[in-house]
Design a protein around this motif. Structure first.
Motif, short mmCIF file in Angstrom:
data_model
loop_
_atom_site.label_atom_id
_atom_site.label_comp_id
_atom_site.label_asym_id
_atom_site.label_seq_id
_atom_site.Cartn_x
_atom_site.Cartn_y
_atom_site.Cartn_z
N ALA A 105 -42.83 97.72 -31.86
CA ALA A 105 -42.46 99.13 -31.72
C ALA A 105 -42.14 99.75 -33.07
O ALA A 105 -42.55 100.89 -33.37
CB ALA A 105 -41.27 99.25 -30.78
N ARG A 106 -41.42 99.02 -33.92
CA ARG A 106 -41.10 99.56 -35.25
C ARG A 106 -42.36 99.75 -36.08
O ARG A 106 -42.48 100.73 -36.84
CB ARG A 106 -40.12 98.61 -35.96
CG ARG A 106 -38.71 98.65 -35.40
CD ARG A 106 -37.72 97.97 -36.33
NE ARG A 106 -37.96 96.54 -36.42
CZ ARG A 106 -37.37 95.63 -35.67
NH1 ARG A 106 -36.49 96.02 -34.75
NH2 ARG A 106 -37.63 94.35 -35.82
N VAL A 140 -42.41 102.50 -26.42
CA VAL A 140 -42.21 102.16 -27.83
C VAL A 140 -40.88 102.71 -28.33
O VAL A 140 -40.13 102.03 -29.04
CB VAL A 140 -43.38 102.70 -28.67
CG1 VAL A 140 -43.07 102.63 -30.16
CG2 VAL A 140 -44.65 101.91 -28.37
N LEU A 141 -40.58 103.98 -27.97
CA LEU A 141 -39.30 104.57 -28.40
C LEU A 141 -38.10 103.81 -27.82
O LEU A 141 -37.10 103.64 -28.51
CB LEU A 141 -39.26 106.04 -27.98
CG LEU A 141 -40.21 106.98 -28.73
CD1 LEU A 141 -40.29 108.34 -28.06
CD2 LEU A 141 -39.77 107.14 -30.19
N LEU A 197 -40.36 113.91 -24.29
CA LEU A 197 -40.62 112.99 -23.18
C LEU A 197 -39.47 112.97 -22.19
O LEU A 197 -39.68 112.81 -20.98
CB LEU A 197 -40.88 111.58 -23.73
CG LEU A 197 -42.17 111.44 -24.56
CD1 LEU A 197 -42.25 110.05 -25.17
CD2 LEU A 197 -43.41 111.71 -23.68
N GLU A 198 -38.23 113.10 -22.69
CA GLU A 198 -37.09 113.15 -21.78
C GLU A 198 -37.15 114.37 -20.87
O GLU A 198 -36.60 114.33 -19.75
CB GLU A 198 -35.79 113.17 -22.58
CG GLU A 198 -35.43 111.83 -23.22
CD GLU A 198 -34.22 111.92 -24.11
OE1 GLU A 198 -33.77 113.06 -24.39
OE2 GLU A 198 -33.72 110.86 -24.56
N HIS A 199 -37.83 115.45 -21.30
CA HIS A 199 -37.98 116.66 -20.49
C HIS A 199 -39.35 116.72 -19.83
O HIS A 199 -39.88 117.81 -19.54
CB HIS A 199 -37.74 117.91 -21.35
CG HIS A 199 -36.29 118.11 -21.72
ND1 HIS A 199 -35.70 117.45 -22.76
CD2 HIS A 199 -35.33 118.89 -21.16
CE1 HIS A 199 -34.43 117.80 -22.85
NE2 HIS A 199 -34.18 118.70 -21.88
N ASP A 200 -39.94 115.53 -19.60
CA ASP A 200 -41.20 115.42 -18.86
C ASP A 200 -42.33 116.22 -19.51
O ASP A 200 -43.19 116.78 -18.81
CB ASP A 200 -41.03 115.87 -17.41
CG ASP A 200 -40.00 115.03 -16.67
OD1 ASP A 200 -39.94 113.81 -16.94
OD2 ASP A 200 -39.24 115.57 -15.86
N ALA A 201 -42.33 116.27 -20.87
CA ALA A 201 -43.36 116.99 -21.64
C ALA A 201 -43.42 118.47 -21.29
O ALA A 201 -44.47 119.10 -21.47
CB ALA A 201 -44.72 116.31 -21.44
N ARG A 212 -48.54 108.90 -23.25
CA ARG A 212 -47.13 109.29 -23.27
C ARG A 212 -46.25 108.16 -22.73
O ARG A 212 -45.14 107.92 -23.26
CB ARG A 212 -46.93 110.56 -22.44
CG ARG A 212 -47.59 111.81 -23.07
CD ARG A 212 -47.00 113.09 -22.51
NE ARG A 212 -47.24 113.23 -21.07
CZ ARG A 212 -48.32 113.82 -20.54
NH1 ARG A 212 -49.27 114.30 -21.35
NH2 ARG A 212 -48.47 113.92 -19.24
N ALA A 213 -46.72 107.45 -21.71
CA ALA A 213 -45.93 106.33 -21.16
C ALA A 213 -45.77 105.23 -22.20
O ALA A 213 -44.69 104.65 -22.36
CB ALA A 213 -46.62 105.80 -19.90
#
Length: 499
Positions: free
Chosen positions: A422-423, A495-496, A448-452, A489-490
């Motif tokens: 991920a890094r 990764v984040l 992404l937290e706001h569903d794009a 996006r998933a």
């Protein structure tokens, strides 16, 4: 029969053939003043003989060095003797003075030094020789006691339950409490029963020695009593501790105790050889159980813990102590268990009703344990995998699989390889933000937290939606990813989370 004690001042004064007379008032002396072992008897008429004296001896003098009616000189003389550690002063009457001088009696009384009178017809040499004979007799008695004790201990070792019989015989020979603690720190044998006061201090000292893991001995002294502890086994492979309710041990007593420790070590090593054979068998049975078929294990062992069962996997620094613990719980409390070792650790299978046992053993041995959910033997392999997962995620004590995975599937992305990947994936993004002071990584996370959803994301970040779109496009270019698709996006979200 206890070992003979070294001759004391009372022993010397009790010799009728010497006719020694205690001038001091015993009630005014410190407690036990006449019971102190006397190292030697020496005579001197020097004003200051202390450079030539050792501690714990009796000094004999004719008083030639003391001036008559010199109270100050007598007081200074006695003070020097007390400071040097002289136990008592014997005054030879009739050589230079008849009777003991009053000023010497007063000085000894004031300093608390025992003073006795030696009759004129008793030579000092006779007193020294009598004490030397008493020392030799005491030494012979101690050696005789040691030989008799070792003979009795050897006979005790041949009895059924030889180790326990040997320890009980040692207790009788020493005339004090003796206890043996196993590798987990649990008291496995004691004689006489119920130590009472001091038990907590001994248990704490035993736990500390076992935690250190090195072969050692230790003395514990507190208001409840004095104890000496001796470890059993080699450094890194301790098998237990022997505790004795005594602190001052002479050479003969230590020799007897050393022989007991050797016999105990031999007995435990024989038990360990049998235990190793049993462990190898259990390891093979574990492989069979991991095929979700308990038939072979039941055929070999006769029975297994009743279903539903829970599995635990424990780290292995103290595997021997952990296996001993479960064996003792089986014999003492009837807790049915199956215990086996493999490269993953120590696996323990219990009935679900006994699962609280894991918390107790983890606390006692200070080890990590992972525990599965409850299930049947047909799901043994799955339960074992759950226990391993819980162990790897737990940081201390007991970790249950349900708690370790409560965050969902994405929480499983915590391995070092995943974090490294991920890094690496986010490196271009982070390098850009570091060089330009940008906030592309933060923007992607909030987006992404706001569903794009562009408007809600822009509002959360406090920027215009066009600025947001520019940042998203720039980030997509740096990552080489088409963020307009859900799979991309998933993956980015995973990764984040992992990074």
């Amino acid at each position: 029969m206890e070992p003979a004690a070294a001759p004391t001042l009372r022993t010397l004064l009790g010799r009728r053939d010497l006719g020694l007379h205690l001038v001091s008032d015993e009630s005014e002396l410190v407690d036990g003043a006449l019971e102190q072992p006397v190292r030697w008897v020496h005579n001197s008429d020097l004003v200051d003989p202390t450079p030539f004296l050792a501690e714990d001896l009796v000094l004999l003098t004719t008083g030639m060095q003391l001036a008559e009616e010199d109270a100050e000189g007598a007081a200074a003389y006695v003070a020097r003797l007390v400071h040097r550690g002289v136990l008592a002063l014997g005054f030879g009457s009739g050589v230079h003075r008849v009777g003991v001088p009053d000023e010497l009696i007063a000085a000894c009384a004031h300093a608390g030094l025992a003073l006795f009178e030696v009759p004129y017809d008793i030579p000092f040499l006779a007193i020294a020789r009598a004490h030397a004979e008493a020392i030799a007799a005491a030494a012979y008695a101690r050696r005789t006691w040691a030989l008799e004790a070792q003979r009795a201990l050897a006979i005790a070792a041949l009895r059924p339950h030889g180790l326990e019989s040997t320890l009980s015989e040692l207790s009788r020979r020493l005339g004090c409490w003796v206890g043996m603690y196993d590798a987990t720190g649990a008291l496995s044998h004691e004689h006489p029963a119920a130590l009472g006061t001091g038990a907590d201090a001994v248990a704490a000292g035993v736990a500390e020695l076992l935690a250190r893991g090195g072969a050692a001995s230790r003395t514990i002294e507190d208001p409840d009593g004095a104890f000496t502890l001796f470890t059993l086994g080699r450094t890194g492979q301790l098998r237990g501790v022997i505790a004795i309710e005594a602190a001052a041990l002479d050479a003969e007593t230590r020799a007897v105790i050393t022989s007991v420790i050797a016999m105990a070590g031999l007995a435990l090593e024989q038990n360990e050889q049998m235990s190793r054979a049993r462990r190898r068998m259990h390891t093979q049975l574990l492989a069979s159980l991991q095929e979700d078929d308990p038939t072979l294990a039941r055929r070999v062992l006769g029975s297994l813990p009743a279903a539903p069962i829970v599995l635990a996997v424990a780290e292995t620094p103290r595997a021997g102590a952990l296996i001993d613990w479960w064996e003792r719980r089986r014999t003492d409390a009837g807790v049915a268990s199956f215990v086996a070792e493999d490269p993953d650790g120590v696996t323990i299978c219990l009935s679900a009703a006994d699962a609280a046992e894991f918390d107790e053993v983890a606390g006692r041995l200070s080890i990590r344990i992972g525990i599965s959910g409850a299930g049947e033997y047909s799901g043994f392999s799955q339960a074992h995998a759950q226990a391993l997962t819980a162990l790897r995620r737990g940081r201390s004590g007991v970790t249950r699989y349900a708690d370790a995975t409560s965050g969902g599937v994405l929480d499983t992305l915590g391995g070092e390889e995943t974090r490294l990947l991920a890094r690496t994936r986010l490196a271009p993004l982070r390098r850009h933000d570091q060089e330009t002071g940008g906030e592309l990584e933060l923007t992607l996370r909030v987006w992404l937290e706001h569903d794009a959803h562009s408007e809600r994301t822009a509002a959360a970040l406090g920027i215009h939606r066009h600025t947001l779109r520019t940042r998203i496009a720039q980030a997509a270019g740096l990552l080489g990813s088409d963020l307009s698709s859900f799979p991309a996006r998933a993956e980015l979200w995973a990764v984040l989370r992992a990074a």
